[in-house]
Design a protein around this motif. Structure first.
Motif, PDB file in Angstrom:
ATOM      1  N   ALA A 114     -14.709   0.782  54.892  1.00  0.00           N
ATOM      2  CA  ALA A 114     -14.974  -0.343  53.995  1.00  0.00           C
ATOM      3  C   ALA A 114     -16.362  -0.277  53.363  1.00  0.00           C
ATOM      4  O   ALA A 114     -16.572  -0.773  52.262  1.00  0.00           O
ATOM      5  N   GLY A 115     -17.323   0.311  54.053  1.00  0.00           N
ATOM      6  CA  GLY A 115     -18.666   0.459  53.516  1.00  0.00           C
ATOM      7  C   GLY A 115     -19.568  -0.746  53.688  1.00  0.00           C
ATOM      8  O   GLY A 115     -20.687  -0.760  53.182  1.00  0.00           O
ATOM      9  N   SER A 116     -19.108  -1.759  54.391  1.00  0.00           N
ATOM     10  CA  SER A 116     -19.918  -2.961  54.604  1.00  0.00           C
ATOM     11  C   SER A 116     -21.217  -2.637  55.322  1.00  0.00           C
ATOM     12  O   SER A 116     -22.262  -3.236  55.033  1.00  0.00           O
ATOM     13  N   CYS A 117     -21.173  -1.702  56.235  1.00  0.00           N
ATOM     14  CA  CYS A 117     -22.362  -1.334  57.003  1.00  0.00           C
ATOM     15  C   CYS A 117     -23.424  -0.712  56.111  1.00  0.00           C
ATOM     16  O   CYS A 117     -24.616  -0.987  56.260  1.00  0.00           O
ATOM     17  N   VAL A 118     -23.002   0.099  55.175  1.00  0.00           N
ATOM     18  CA  VAL A 118     -23.939   0.756  54.264  1.00  0.00           C
ATOM     19  C   VAL A 118     -24.620  -0.279  53.369  1.00  0.00           C
ATOM     20  O   VAL A 118     -25.817  -0.190  53.100  1.00  0.00           O
ATOM     21  N   HIS A 162     -33.487  -4.236  62.752  1.00  0.00           N
ATOM     22  CA  HIS A 162     -32.527  -4.800  63.704  1.00  0.00           C
ATOM     23  C   HIS A 162     -31.658  -5.899  63.109  1.00  0.00           C
ATOM     24  O   HIS A 162     -30.444  -5.936  63.356  1.00  0.00           O
ATOM     25  N   ALA A 163     -32.222  -6.797  62.328  1.00  0.00           N
ATOM     26  CA  ALA A 163     -31.430  -7.894  61.746  1.00  0.00           C
ATOM     27  C   ALA A 163     -30.356  -7.338  60.821  1.00  0.00           C
ATOM     28  O   ALA A 163     -29.197  -7.790  60.851  1.00  0.00           O
ATOM     29  N   ALA A 164     -30.696  -6.339  60.017  1.00  0.00           N
ATOM     30  CA  ALA A 164     -29.723  -5.732  59.107  1.00  0.00           C
ATOM     31  C   ALA A 164     -28.627  -5.007  59.879  1.00  0.00           C
ATOM     32  O   ALA A 164     -27.448  -5.058  59.506  1.00  0.00           O
ATOM     33  N   VAL A 165     -28.996  -4.350  60.969  1.00  0.00           N
ATOM     34  CA  VAL A 165     -28.008  -3.636  61.784  1.00  0.00           C
ATOM     35  C   VAL A 165     -27.063  -4.633  62.468  1.00  0.00           C
ATOM     36  O   VAL A 165     -25.852  -4.410  62.518  1.00  0.00           O
ATOM     37  N   ARG A 166     -27.610  -5.735  62.952  1.00  0.00           N
ATOM     38  CA  ARG A 166     -26.751  -6.776  63.552  1.00  0.00           C
ATOM     39  C   ARG A 166     -25.771  -7.320  62.513  1.00  0.00           C
ATOM     40  O   ARG A 166     -24.598  -7.534  62.803  1.00  0.00           O
ATOM     41  N   ALA A 183     -22.968  -4.834  61.972  1.00  0.00           N
ATOM     42  CA  ALA A 183     -21.985  -4.881  63.060  1.00  0.00           C
ATOM     43  C   ALA A 183     -21.084  -6.104  62.925  1.00  0.00           C
ATOM     44  O   ALA A 183     -19.873  -6.017  63.155  1.00  0.00           O
ATOM     45  N   GLU A 184     -21.658  -7.233  62.525  1.00  0.00           N
ATOM     46  CA  GLU A 184     -20.877  -8.469  62.383  1.00  0.00           C
ATOM     47  C   GLU A 184     -19.870  -8.394  61.240  1.00  0.00           C
ATOM     48  O   GLU A 184     -18.772  -8.933  61.353  1.00  0.00           O
ATOM     49  N   VAL A 185     -20.239  -7.747  60.135  1.00  0.00           N
ATOM     50  CA  VAL A 185     -19.351  -7.717  58.972  1.00  0.00           C
ATOM     51  C   VAL A 185     -18.371  -6.543  58.985  1.00  0.00           C
ATOM     52  O   VAL A 185     -17.482  -6.477  58.147  1.00  0.00           O
ATOM     53  N   PRO A 223     -15.234  -4.767  59.360  1.00  0.00           N
ATOM     54  CA  PRO A 223     -13.874  -5.262  59.559  1.00  0.00           C
ATOM     55  C   PRO A 223     -13.116  -4.558  60.680  1.00  0.00           C
ATOM     56  O   PRO A 223     -12.149  -5.104  61.210  1.00  0.00           O
ATOM     57  N   ALA A 224     -13.579  -3.374  61.069  1.00  0.00           N
ATOM     58  CA  ALA A 224     -12.896  -2.613  62.117  1.00  0.00           C
ATOM     59  C   ALA A 224     -13.603  -2.697  63.464  1.00  0.00           C
ATOM     60  O   ALA A 224     -13.143  -2.104  64.439  1.00  0.00           O
ATOM     61  N   ALA A 225     -14.710  -3.426  63.537  1.00  0.00           N
ATOM     62  CA  ALA A 225     -15.516  -3.519  64.758  1.00  0.00           C
ATOM     63  C   ALA A 225     -15.853  -2.139  65.306  1.00  0.00           C
ATOM     64  O   ALA A 225     -15.781  -1.873  66.498  1.00  0.00           O
ATOM     65  N   ALA A 226     -16.275  -1.251  64.391  1.00  0.00           N
ATOM     66  CA  ALA A 226     -16.568   0.135  64.763  1.00  0.00           C
ATOM     67  C   ALA A 226     -18.025   0.364  65.138  1.00  0.00           C
ATOM     68  O   ALA A 226     -18.385   1.463  65.551  1.00  0.00           O
ATOM     69  N   ILE A 227     -18.865  -0.658  65.013  1.00  0.00           N
ATOM     70  CA  ILE A 227     -20.291  -0.535  65.322  1.00  0.00           C
ATOM     71  C   ILE A 227     -20.584  -1.259  66.624  1.00  0.00           C
ATOM     72  O   ILE A 227     -20.283  -2.434  66.763  1.00  0.00           O
ATOM     73  N   LEU A 228     -21.176  -0.528  67.564  1.00  0.00           N
ATOM     74  CA  LEU A 228     -21.515  -1.106  68.869  1.00  0.00           C
ATOM     75  C   LEU A 228     -23.020  -1.105  69.029  1.00  0.00           C
ATOM     76  O   LEU A 228     -23.699  -0.117  68.731  1.00  0.00           O
TER      77      LEU A 228
END
Length: 66
Positions: free
Chosen positions: A13-17, A45-49, A52-54, A56-61
């Motif tokens: 989805a690219g939301s993390c980028v 850290h705030a951007a990384v959090r 992770a929140e956005v 859609p696949a919950a692929a970021i831990l």
């Protein structure tokens, strides 16, 4: 902060980028997440959090540094 990604879960989805471009990128061929910095600086850290929140696949831990 320690960041890991589950490439098998990633839907590209690219939301993390968009949320944290200094920490995440995407592979050109399929859009799967690429982790650029597994231990980002505190000012990211705030951007990384948010990334992770956005996701859609919950692929970021997120975890704590050892």
């Amino acid at each position: 902060m320690k960041v890991t990604v589950d490439e098998d879960k990633c839907c590209g989805a690219g939301s993390c980028v968009l949320a944290a471009p200094d920490v995440f990128d995407q592979r050109d061929e399929d859009g799967v997440v690429v982790l650029l910095d597994p231990e980002p600086a505190e000012h990211l850290h705030a951007a990384v959090r948010e990334a992770a929140e956005v996701c859609p696949a919950a692929a970021i831990l997120l975890g704590e540094r050892a």
